[in-house]
Design a protein around this motif. Structure first.
Motif, PDB file in Angstrom:
ATOM      1  N   UNK A   1       0.831  -1.192   0.000  1.00 45.09           N
ATOM      2  CA  UNK A   1       0.000   0.000   0.000  1.00 45.09           C
ATOM      3  C   UNK A   1       0.868   1.245   0.000  1.00 45.09           C
ATOM      4  N   UNK A   2       0.581   2.143  -0.941  1.00 44.23           N
ATOM      5  CA  UNK A   2       1.257   3.435  -1.005  1.00 44.23           C
ATOM      6  C   UNK A   2       0.178   4.505  -1.121  1.00 44.23           C
ATOM      7  N   UNK A   3      -0.037   5.196  -0.032  1.00 43.88           N
ATOM      8  CA  UNK A   3      -1.113   6.176  -0.022  1.00 43.88           C
ATOM      9  C   UNK A   3      -2.458   5.493  -0.189  1.00 43.88           C
ATOM     10  N   UNK A   4      -3.234   5.961  -1.146  1.00 45.26           N
ATOM     11  CA  UNK A   4      -4.551   5.379  -1.398  1.00 45.26           C
ATOM     12  C   UNK A   4      -4.479   4.175  -2.330  1.00 45.26           C
ATOM     13  N   UNK A   5      -3.311   3.930  -2.885  1.00 41.01           N
ATOM     14  CA  UNK A   5      -3.182   2.899  -3.908  1.00 41.01           C
ATOM     15  C   UNK A   5      -2.653   1.590  -3.317  1.00 41.01           C
ATOM     16  N   UNK A   6      -3.169   0.499  -3.836  1.00 40.67           N
ATOM     17  CA  UNK A   6      -2.706  -0.827  -3.458  1.00 40.67           C
ATOM     18  C   UNK A   6      -2.072  -1.466  -4.688  1.00 40.67           C
ATOM     19  N   UNK A   7      -0.861  -1.974  -4.524  1.00 43.31           N
ATOM     20  CA  UNK A   7      -0.137  -2.605  -5.624  1.00 43.31           C
ATOM     21  C   UNK A   7       0.070  -4.084  -5.298  1.00 43.31           C
ATOM     22  N   UNK A   8      -0.018  -4.902  -6.338  1.00 39.68           N
ATOM     23  CA  UNK A   8       0.098  -6.344  -6.161  1.00 39.68           C
ATOM     24  C   UNK A   8       1.296  -6.871  -6.939  1.00 39.68           C
ATOM     25  N   UNK A   9       1.961  -7.873  -6.353  1.00 38.76           N
ATOM     26  CA  UNK A   9       3.100  -8.535  -6.983  1.00 38.76           C
ATOM     27  C   UNK A   9       3.024 -10.033  -6.707  1.00 38.76           C
ATOM     28  N   UNK A  10       3.748 -10.821  -7.520  1.00 41.14           N
ATOM     29  CA  UNK A  10       3.912 -12.238  -7.227  1.00 41.14           C
ATOM     30  C   UNK A  10       4.562 -12.365  -5.848  1.00 41.14           C
ATOM     31  N   UNK A  11       4.078 -13.299  -5.040  1.00 39.89           N
ATOM     32  CA  UNK A  11       4.510 -13.379  -3.642  1.00 39.89           C
ATOM     33  C   UNK A  11       6.003 -13.652  -3.501  1.00 39.89           C
ATOM     34  N   UNK A  12       6.540 -14.571  -4.293  1.00 42.41           N
ATOM     35  CA  UNK A  12       7.953 -14.910  -4.152  1.00 42.41           C
ATOM     36  C   UNK A  12       8.409 -15.718  -5.363  1.00 42.41           C
ATOM     37  N   UNK A  13       9.699 -16.069  -5.368  1.00 40.65           N
ATOM     38  CA  UNK A  13      10.283 -16.787  -6.501  1.00 40.65           C
ATOM     39  C   UNK A  13       9.710 -18.187  -6.653  1.00 40.65           C
ATOM     40  N   UNK A  14       9.282 -18.810  -5.552  1.00 38.68           N
ATOM     41  CA  UNK A  14       8.690 -20.142  -5.652  1.00 38.68           C
ATOM     42  C   UNK A  14       7.401 -20.108  -6.466  1.00 38.68           C
ATOM     43  N   UNK A  15       6.575 -19.097  -6.218  1.00 37.98           N
ATOM     44  CA  UNK A  15       5.332 -18.954  -6.980  1.00 37.98           C
ATOM     45  C   UNK A  15       5.647 -18.685  -8.449  1.00 37.98           C
ATOM     46  N   UNK A  16       6.613 -17.810  -8.699  1.00 40.60           N
ATOM     47  CA  UNK A  16       6.991 -17.490 -10.076  1.00 40.60           C
ATOM     48  C   UNK A  16       7.500 -18.731 -10.809  1.00 40.60           C
ATOM     49  N   UNK A  17       8.263 -19.568 -10.110  1.00 39.84           N
ATOM     50  CA  UNK A  17       8.783 -20.783 -10.736  1.00 39.84           C
ATOM     51  C   UNK A  17       7.676 -21.729 -11.135  1.00 39.84           C
ATOM     52  N   UNK A  18       6.664 -21.863 -10.284  1.00 35.98           N
ATOM     53  CA  UNK A  18       5.524 -22.727 -10.601  1.00 35.98           C
ATOM     54  C   UNK A  18       4.777 -22.195 -11.815  1.00 35.98           C
TER      55      UNK A  18
END
Length: 224
Positions: free
Chosen positions: A65-82
């Motif tokens: 969360x940055x100010x009023x905005x919420x940003x999403x990312x892949x949780x970690x490298x394990x998820x990205x690998x899958x």
């Protein structure tokens, strides 16, 4: 009752087409808003919020969360690998999207896979590092040799020593169906590519576009 990990829950989270499109968009490594992800998924904002809540609760994405905005990312490298492995399996089984054109060609040549280089140039890099003795197969998988470490140091490639991610990891490339280099070393090399000006991300895509001189310099630097 069966014991052990419940893969059905993870599979169900990934298997929904809308959530799958969101996760694929996040494989660019960029943090995206719910609105941007709604557009990627082709759903309304409220539906996107529900999808993202489920993905967050399931540990597949993380929210910042940055100010009023919420940003999403892949949780970690394990998820990205899958996710990258599933992309590889889908391509191998012929489950491909119908979009064609120059963007597809560029994606296959060089792209971001979470935080490292993928595509033809990523696979070629992995092959050159192995052939030159910079990488070798150890008891726990791919390892960086002393020769490889010395060469990367000489090039100015800075590997993060504080991260808990593995130093080197094989990642199946969905377009080439062979391995490219992930882990802290893969990330450091991609950061070096950007820092040297050899290539840059194409805005709004996963494409890494190399300049002519940059591609030549990249190949020379990582040929052992």
């Amino acid at each position: 009752m069966k014991d052990g990990p419940d893969i059905a829950q993870i599979a169900a989270l990934i298997g929904d087409p809308g959530r799958a499109n969101m996760l694929a968009a996040l494989m660019s490594g960029k943090a995206l808003t719910a609105g941007e992800l709604a557009s990627e998924a082709g759903v309304r904002g409220q539906t996107a919020s529900g999808h993202l809540q489920r993905l967050e609760e399931g540990g597949l994405v993380k929210r910042n969360k940055q100010g009023r905005h919420h940003y999403f990312q892949i949780a970690d490298a394990d998820v990205a690998g899958v996710l990258e492995a599933l992309m590889g399996l889908a391509a191998k089984k012929g489950q491909l999207r119908t979009r064609t054109g120059p963007r597809d060609q560029e994606l296959r040549l060089a792209r971001v896979c979470y935080n490292h280089l993928a595509g033809d140039m990523g696979v070629a890099l992995f092959d050159r590092l192995k052939a030159g003795g910079a990488l070798e197969i150890g008891a726990d998988g791919i390892v960086l040799t002393e020769k490889g470490r010395a060469r990367l140091d000489a090039l100015g490639v800075e590997i993060d020593t504080k991260s808990r991610a593995p130093e080197c990891r094989e990642c199946l490339d969905w377009s080439e169906r062979r391995s490219h280099l992930a882990g802290r070393t893969g990330r450091a090399i991609l950061d070096h590519i950007y820092a040297q000006g050899w290539g840059s991300r194409v805005e709004g895509t996963r494409i890494v576009r190399f300049t002519g001189t940059g591609a030549a310099a990249f190949a020379k630097a990582f040929t052992f």
